[in-house]
Design an enzyme around this catalytic site. Structure first.
Site, mmCIF file in Angstrom:
data_model
loop_
_atom_site.group_PDB
_atom_site.id
_atom_site.type_symbol
_atom_site.label_atom_id
_atom_site.label_comp_id
_atom_site.label_asym_id
_atom_site.label_seq_id
_atom_site.Cartn_x
_atom_site.Cartn_y
_atom_site.Cartn_z
ATOM 1 N N TYR A 164 -10.237 0.013 18.526
ATOM 2 C CA TYR A 164 -9.881 -0.405 17.170
ATOM 3 C C TYR A 164 -10.988 -1.264 16.569
ATOM 4 C CZ TYR A 164 -6.366 -0.837 13.487
ATOM 5 O OH TYR A 164 -5.678 -0.744 12.304
ATOM 6 N N LYS A 171 -7.906 -6.188 9.935
ATOM 7 C CA LYS A 171 -6.452 -6.373 9.853
ATOM 8 C C LYS A 171 -6.070 -7.835 10.070
ATOM 9 C CE LYS A 171 -5.122 -2.133 9.043
ATOM 10 N NZ LYS A 171 -4.561 -1.758 7.708
#
Length: 267
Positions: A164, A171
């Site tokens: 990720y 995020k």
């Protein structure tokens, strides 16, 4: 049951905008379906630099009778302002905003996070986190006194999820922005929240290395022992955007064990 939409008048008379629908698998589309079935009037945006995206969004918008499909580049303040001015002046006010936009160079979602480039860091943080701030800022003068705003995040923000990488940092910035925006806009009656779902098979998610294994693992270990769906996310979105969640703001709302993907994260 998860494929059902809720039939209610909960959002009757409410008008709002959804940014980031790409196709029928999008989590934002799952939210749109639930809002539509609750009586909301919805406008959509599309990024006009992506070939044929307008046609896809218009087809979905037509299926629920939406009259507003507007181009919007969230990296351009004038583009965002044009959208908000158009809707704000026609409607008088905007009751809800759904932000479902994120971007990172897929080549930097593999390998070592240590080698993240400065350029991709700037682009990814701008598109994935700052854009939410920019959208609310541009819409601010048109927001209803009880308006709600919602964005979509993922476990890779507060924890380390393999492959990720930079998107997780983006995020994390987005989630922090949710809390600061909620505190800033709360005195005006405007609520700001986020949904963090377990892995869902969307076009964006499929670009993450090892995602199929993550999806399978989640289905086996999540508390509900089932895959997360866009319908799950849609119903949570309806709750957070409606008066049912009055008093809930600054929250990261986990859907279907989104914080409990056992063994799928490192931190």
């Amino acid at each position: 049951m998860e494929n059902e939409t809720i039939k209610t008048d909960l959002m009757r008379g409410k008008r709002g905008i959804i940014l980031g629908v790409a196709n029928e698998r999008s989590l934002a589309w799952g939210i749109a379906q639930q809002l539509h079935n609750a009586g909301a009037e919805i406008a959509f945006t599309y990024f006009d630099k992506i070939d044929k995206l307008e046609d896809k969004v218009r087809k979905l918008a037509d299926s629920i009778g939406s009259q507003h499909v507007l181009p919007c580049n969230v990296a351009d303040d004038k583009s965002i302002a044009n959208v908000m001015d158009t809707l704000g002046k026609e409607w008088g006010q905007i009751d809800f905003i759904v932000h479902s936009i994120a971007f990172a160079d897929k080549d930097e979602l593999t390998g070592r996070f240590l080698h993240t480039s400065r350029h991709n860091f700037h682009v990814s943080l701008d598109a994935s986190a700052y854009s939410f701030i920019a959208v609310l800022s541009a819409a601010h003068e048109y927001l209803a006194k009880d308006a709600t705003a919602l964005t979509l995040t993922y476990l890779g923000g507060p924890r380390v999820v393999p492959n990720y990488n930079l998107m997780g940092v983006a995020k994390a910035a987005l989630e922090s922005s949710v809390r600061y925006l909620a505190a800033d806009l709360g005195p005006e009656g405007i609520r700001v929240n986020a949904i963090s779902a377990g892995p869902v098979k969307t076009v964006a998610a499929m670009g993450i290395g090892g995602f199929r294994d993550m999806l399978k693992h989640h289905e086996q270990t999540a508390p509900s022992r089932q895959a997360t769906t866009k319908e799950h996310v849609g119903k949570a979105g309806l709750y957070l955007l409606s008066s049912l969640s009055e008093g809930v703001t600054g929250e990261i709302h986990y859907v279907d064990g989104g914080a409990n993907i056992l063994g799928s994260s490192l931190g």
